[in-house]
Design a protein around this motif. Structure first.
Motif, PDB file in Angstrom:
ATOM      1  N   ARG A  68       0.788  -1.181  -0.497  1.00 49.16           N
ATOM      2  CA  ARG A  68      -0.335   0.355  -0.066  1.00 49.16           C
ATOM      3  C   ARG A  68       0.764   1.193  -0.256  1.00 49.16           C
ATOM      4  O   ARG A  68       0.657   2.424  -0.568  1.00 49.16           O
ATOM      5  N   LYS A  69       1.693   1.245   0.477  1.00 50.21           N
ATOM      6  CA  LYS A  69       2.885   2.666   1.150  1.00 50.21           C
ATOM      7  C   LYS A  69       3.589   2.378  -0.108  1.00 50.21           C
ATOM      8  O   LYS A  69       4.390   3.810  -0.267  1.00 50.21           O
ATOM      9  N   GLY A  70       3.924   1.472  -0.856  1.00 52.46           N
ATOM     10  CA  GLY A  70       5.159   1.476  -2.174  1.00 52.46           C
ATOM     11  C   GLY A  70       6.610   1.274  -1.416  1.00 52.46           C
ATOM     12  O   GLY A  70       6.474   1.380  -0.399  1.00 52.46           O
ATOM     13  N   PRO A  71       7.570   1.123  -1.836  1.00 53.48           N
ATOM     14  CA  PRO A  71       8.899   1.517  -2.137  1.00 53.48           C
ATOM     15  C   PRO A  71       9.651   2.112  -0.227  1.00 53.48           C
ATOM     16  O   PRO A  71       9.008   2.952  -0.983  1.00 53.48           O
ATOM     17  N   SER A  72      10.370   1.703   0.081  1.00 57.17           N
ATOM     18  CA  SER A  72      10.465   2.111   1.294  1.00 57.17           C
ATOM     19  C   SER A  72      11.946   3.543   0.530  1.00 57.17           C
ATOM     20  O   SER A  72      12.104   3.134  -0.064  1.00 57.17           O
ATOM     21  N   LYS A  73      11.472   4.728   1.314  1.00 53.89           N
ATOM     22  CA  LYS A  73      12.041   5.918   1.313  1.00 53.89           C
ATOM     23  C   LYS A  73      13.176   5.829   2.199  1.00 53.89           C
ATOM     24  O   LYS A  73      13.310   6.514   3.242  1.00 53.89           O
ATOM     25  N   PRO A  74      13.913   6.295   2.740  1.00 47.40           N
ATOM     26  CA  PRO A  74      15.732   6.207   2.466  1.00 47.40           C
ATOM     27  C   PRO A  74      15.123   7.890   3.195  1.00 47.40           C
ATOM     28  O   PRO A  74      14.460   8.826   2.737  1.00 47.40           O
ATOM     29  N   ILE A  75      15.706   7.959   5.201  1.00 48.74           N
ATOM     30  CA  ILE A  75      15.593   9.574   5.630  1.00 48.74           C
ATOM     31  C   ILE A  75      16.729  10.716   5.481  1.00 48.74           C
ATOM     32  O   ILE A  75      17.498   9.375   5.711  1.00 48.74           O
ATOM     33  N   ALA A  76      16.904  11.049   5.248  1.00 47.28           N
ATOM     34  CA  ALA A  76      18.104  11.896   5.298  1.00 47.28           C
ATOM     35  C   ALA A  76      18.630  12.286   6.207  1.00 47.28           C
ATOM     36  O   ALA A  76      17.806  12.677   7.386  1.00 47.28           O
ATOM     37  N   GLY A  77      19.431  12.236   6.131  1.00 47.96           N
ATOM     38  CA  GLY A  77      20.616  12.203   7.889  1.00 47.96           C
ATOM     39  C   GLY A  77      20.402  11.024   8.439  1.00 47.96           C
ATOM     40  O   GLY A  77      21.387  10.973   9.741  1.00 47.96           O
ATOM     41  N   LYS A  78      19.690  10.036   7.702  1.00 47.59           N
ATOM     42  CA  LYS A  78      20.018   8.845   9.378  1.00 47.59           C
ATOM     43  C   LYS A  78      21.431   7.759   9.260  1.00 47.59           C
ATOM     44  O   LYS A  78      21.373   7.513   7.985  1.00 47.59           O
ATOM     45  N   LYS A  79      21.884   7.610  10.390  1.00 52.54           N
ATOM     46  CA  LYS A  79      23.276   6.236   9.830  1.00 52.54           C
ATOM     47  C   LYS A  79      23.351   5.249  10.261  1.00 52.54           C
ATOM     48  O   LYS A  79      21.637   5.146  10.798  1.00 52.54           O
ATOM     49  N   LYS A  80      22.965   4.249   8.905  1.00 51.43           N
ATOM     50  CA  LYS A  80      23.457   2.650   9.422  1.00 51.43           C
ATOM     51  C   LYS A  80      23.467   2.665  10.200  1.00 51.43           C
ATOM     52  O   LYS A  80      25.025   2.946  10.474  1.00 51.43           O
ATOM     53  N   VAL A  81      23.170   0.940  10.786  1.00 53.39           N
ATOM     54  CA  VAL A  81      24.061   0.891  12.272  1.00 53.39           C
ATOM     55  C   VAL A  81      24.762   0.052  11.499  1.00 53.39           C
ATOM     56  O   VAL A  81      24.593  -1.270  10.102  1.00 53.39           O
TER      57      VAL A  81
END
Length: 125
Positions: A110-123
């Motif tokens: 329903r929401k579509g593909p996930s969008k990256p969040i700007a400024g968020k670091k990958k763990v």
């Protein structure tokens, strides 16, 4: 080739299965149509006579809402909910799940593909 409600029915399938190719006709409606017309459920579409095809077509036109009319009716129902501004209408307008499903981790259809969040670091570990 049998053409009913603007849909070409597959010729080698049983009539009960082939009727399901029409939008708005499911398993129980297909069996009901065959019983009303008096066609054996085991017969194939290519074994039907012109008279039987015409009787099926008349039964569907008279008693069932299918294809374009049904799609239009569903679209109008959703549009009405959106115009009212009720909760279900708002969910439709935002493109989110309507029937109370969780959205934190799922609902990707329903929401579509996930969008990256700007400024968020990958763990990384």
């Amino acid at each position: 080739m049998a053409r009913i409600a603007g849909v070409n029915l597959p010729t080698n399938k049983r009539v009960v299965i082939a009727l399901r190719y029409i939008f708005g006709i499911g398993p129980s409606n297909a069996v009901d149509i065959c019983e009303r017309v008096g066609i054996d459920a085991k017969r194939r579409v290519n074994q039907l006579t012109e008279d039987e095809i015409i009787r099926i077509r008349d039964t569907i036109d008279r008693d069932y809402t299918v294809e374009g009319d049904l799609r239009r009716e569903q679209a109008m129902n959703i549009k009405r909910l959106m115009d009212l501004g009720c909760y279900k209408g708002l969910r439709h307008r935002k493109g989110l799940p309507v029937h109370g499903q969780r959205t934190h981790t799922n609902a990707r259809t329903r929401k579509g593909p996930s969008k990256p969040i700007a400024g968020k670091k990958k763990v990384t570990k």
